[in-house]
Design an enzyme around this catalytic site. Structure first.
Site, PDB file in Angstrom:
ATOM      1  N   GLY A   1     -44.859   0.597  29.043  1.00  0.00           N
ATOM      2  CA  GLY A   1     -46.153   0.226  28.481  1.00  0.00           C
ATOM      3  C   GLY A   1     -47.301   0.759  29.309  1.00  0.00           C
TER       4      GLY A   1
ATOM      5  N   LYS B   1       0.850  -1.193   0.000  1.00  0.00           N
ATOM      6  CA  LYS B   1       0.000   0.000   0.000  1.00  0.00           C
ATOM      7  C   LYS B   1       0.885   1.242   0.000  1.00  0.00           C
ATOM      8  CE  LYS B   1      -2.328  -1.084   3.706  1.00  0.00           C
ATOM      9  NZ  LYS B   1      -1.526  -2.287   4.028  1.00  0.00           N
TER      10      LYS B   1
ATOM     11  N   THR C   1     -39.626   1.543  23.142  1.00  0.00           N
ATOM     12  CA  THR C   1     -41.086   1.511  23.275  1.00  0.00           C
ATOM     13  C   THR C   1     -41.739   2.700  22.588  1.00  0.00           C
ATOM     14  OG1 THR C   1     -41.094   0.246  25.337  1.00  0.00           O
ATOM     15  CG2 THR C   1     -43.002   1.650  24.924  1.00  0.00           C
TER      16      THR C   1
ATOM     17  N   HIS D   1      -5.866   4.943   8.578  1.00  0.00           N
ATOM     18  CA  HIS D   1      -5.199   5.152   9.858  1.00  0.00           C
ATOM     19  C   HIS D   1      -5.844   6.325  10.608  1.00  0.00           C
ATOM     20  CE1 HIS D   1      -1.999   3.538   7.088  1.00  0.00           C
ATOM     21  NE2 HIS D   1      -2.081   2.611   8.012  1.00  0.00           N
TER      22      HIS D   1
END
Length: 540
Positions: free
Chosen positions: A523, A107, A381, A217
């Site tokens: 609930g 690379k 919820t 990096h």
């Protein structure tokens, strides 16, 4: 941020030994710890061209994860984001290079070029035949004199590796690698930087922004842009890549940079598929990561038939996801027995207004209910109820609003399809049972009670178990005295759940009691909010 590591100095060597221990004996390493960290094929016989790549660690599964038949012969591993030494690279070359020679795939970073390049010269001086190619696929910074090498390197590994596995000579393998390098282009995008072990995390990307073109990096990218969702994020990246895509087949490599969830990667895959940019895809998968970076990268490669065949050649390494054609989503009709019977729409302005009012109330309470649920569950919820409320409002034109015997089951069917988890099932049971009771001549109050009884029978929850029933049951008992009384009863029931430290039903039953103290069940709170809202609207 805490990480599952021991001593920083032992991180890479312990990680390598972990990979080797789980490889089933297919991988080995040279005895050179801590300075020489070379992973190579344990079955290698030097009869074919050897392929060597590597660089700093932190990009796993690259590079050791791609060592195996059809890809790399060896990976030279440095410390995190640090190039391996000349001696380490030379050791790898000498360990795997036979008469057919060796290709180094590097690379385009200064440290890698220098260390791999000098090792190549020393190996040549020792009589080894070695070539080197440098991958510079990153297009993020167009004015950079030496573009970085990023995930497009994996195309080189796979295509050159397939040819080497076939026994092709070094000249042909090297030429194929150079063709890929000339045509591949990559760019990444992230919502956050990475966390380097032992170092403080850099937080340069503010909330609501994403960085385009940052390096593997964590190097700064070309710009920070507003973030508005996966489709827009993918669109910006693909716009940068389009000039590098010619007519004909094109393969896109969709790479997870580290901590992007599989669900997010699938959404990004959808956006990629919708774009029509590529005919085939590799991934989505973590292939060349940047530790825990919350981002993705796309590499594109226009391919000829030989390159497509090389990419499609199977390899046994689990880290390589394979290549697949991007096509239309296949949709098959539901079985007849699962296709819901559509009710006959009818009009009742009062009923419509009531449903719309409740839906608006639940949507407005989304954040409040999520916050409450986060103390005793997974914090969704409010979102679940709000999603169902929005869908319900959108379905009212096809609802039998003038006929409760049909409306109750229709509500249950709608909610079962639009609410996730157990909530939709519970409400579907409730409203279907209430509809059955109405069809048998029961008045509304009794029908609603029978619906609740059916829920208790099926789900097993009772008053005192810390569920929505703690608010709904007393509210229905008090409904005969009017909505105001029902609202007071629902509120008292919901508030009482804050003192129930051990839930016996619902999701809270799996939560430690310390987390439940002093917090209403979400609930039950939702039920109380609905009855209070209805009572308040009646006064108005």
């Amino acid at each position: 941020m805490p990480q599952f590591v021991n001593a920083k100095d032992d991180l890479v060597k312990e990680a390598i030994d972990g990979v080797l221990a789980c490889s089933g004996g297919t991988l080995a390493r040279l005895d050179g710890y801590p300075h020489i960290k070379v992973v190579f094929r344990s079955d290698w016989d030097r009869s074919r061209v050897a392929l060597i790549s590597g660089g700093g660690s932190g990009h796993e599964p690259a590079h050791a994860g791609f060592v195996g038949p059809g890809m790399l012969t060896a990976a030279i591993c440095g410390e995190v984001f640090a190039s391996p030494s000349v001696d380490a690279v030379l050791a790898g070359i000498l360990a795997v290079t036979g008469a057919s020679g060796c290709l180094l795939i590097v690379k385009n970073y200064t440290g890698d070029r220098l260390n791999f390049g000098l090792a190549m010269e020393r190996a040549r001086a020792l009589g080894r035949t070695v070539e080197m190619v440098v991958v510079d696929d990153d297009i993020a910074l167009p004015d950079l004199p030496q573009p970085r090498g990023v995930a497009g390197t994996l195309f080189v590994h796979k295509i050159a590796g397939a040819l080497a596995e076939q026994g092709k000579p070094l000249e042909e393998v090297t030429a194929a690698a150079r063709r890929v390098i000339a045509n591949v282009a990559s760019i990444g995008k992230s919502l956050d930087t990475c966390t380097v072990p032992g170092s403080p995390k850099e937080s340069r990307i503010p909330a609501g922004k994403a960085e385009l073109g940052l390096g593997i990096h964590g190097e700064p990218g070309v710009q920070q842009v507003d973030f508005s969702g996966a489709e827009d994020a993918m669109g910006i990246v693909l716009d940068k890549l389009r000039p590098h895509v010619t007519g004909g087949p094109c393969v896109a490599l969709l790479n997870n940079l580290g901590s992007t969830t599989p669900l997010e990667m699938s959404v990004l895959s959808h956006a990629l598929a919708q774009s029509g940019l590529a005919s085939h895809v590799i991934g989505p998968a973590p292939m060349m990561t940047s530790l825990d970076m919350h981002g993705f990268s796309i590499s594109v490669l226009p391919v000829n038939d030989a390159e497509m065949a090389a990419l499609a050649a199977p390899v046994p390494m689990a880290a390589w996801p394979g290549i697949h054609e991007l096509g239309l989503v296949q949709v098959v009709p539901l079985p007849d027995s699962l296709t819901p019977i559509e009710p006959i729409p009818s009009v009742n302005d009062r009923t419509r207004a009531t449903i719309e009012y409740v839906a608006d109330l639940l949507m407005a309470a989304e954040a409040r209910l999520n916050e409450l649920d986060a103390k005793s569950g997974d914090g969704d919820t409010g979102s679940t109820l709000a999603t169902a409320a929005r869908a319900l409002k959108g379905s009212l034109d096809r609802m039998p609003l003038a006929d409760l015997t049909q409306l109750f089951p229709a509500l249950g069917n709608e909610l079962s399809q639009t609410m996730g988890g157990s909530s939709g099932v519970i409400l579907a049971i409730y409203f279907n049972a209430a509809g059955d009771a109405c069809a048998n001549g029961a008045p509304v109050e009794r029908a609603l009670r029978e619906g609740l009884q059916r829920v208790s029978d099926v789900g097993g929850a009772r008053v005192g178990d810390r569920t929505m029933i703690d608010a709904l049951s007393p509210a229905l008992d008090a409904l005969r005295d009017g909505l105001a009384s029902a609202a007071l009863a629902a509120r008292a029931g919901a508030d009482a759940t804050a003192g129930i430290h051990r839930a016996k039903a619902g999701r809270a039953a799996y939560v430690p009691s310390e987390n439940l103290k002093g917090h209403n069940d979400p609930g039950a709170e939702a039920v109380a909010l609905v009855f209070e809202g209805l009572a308040s609207s009646l006064k108005e």
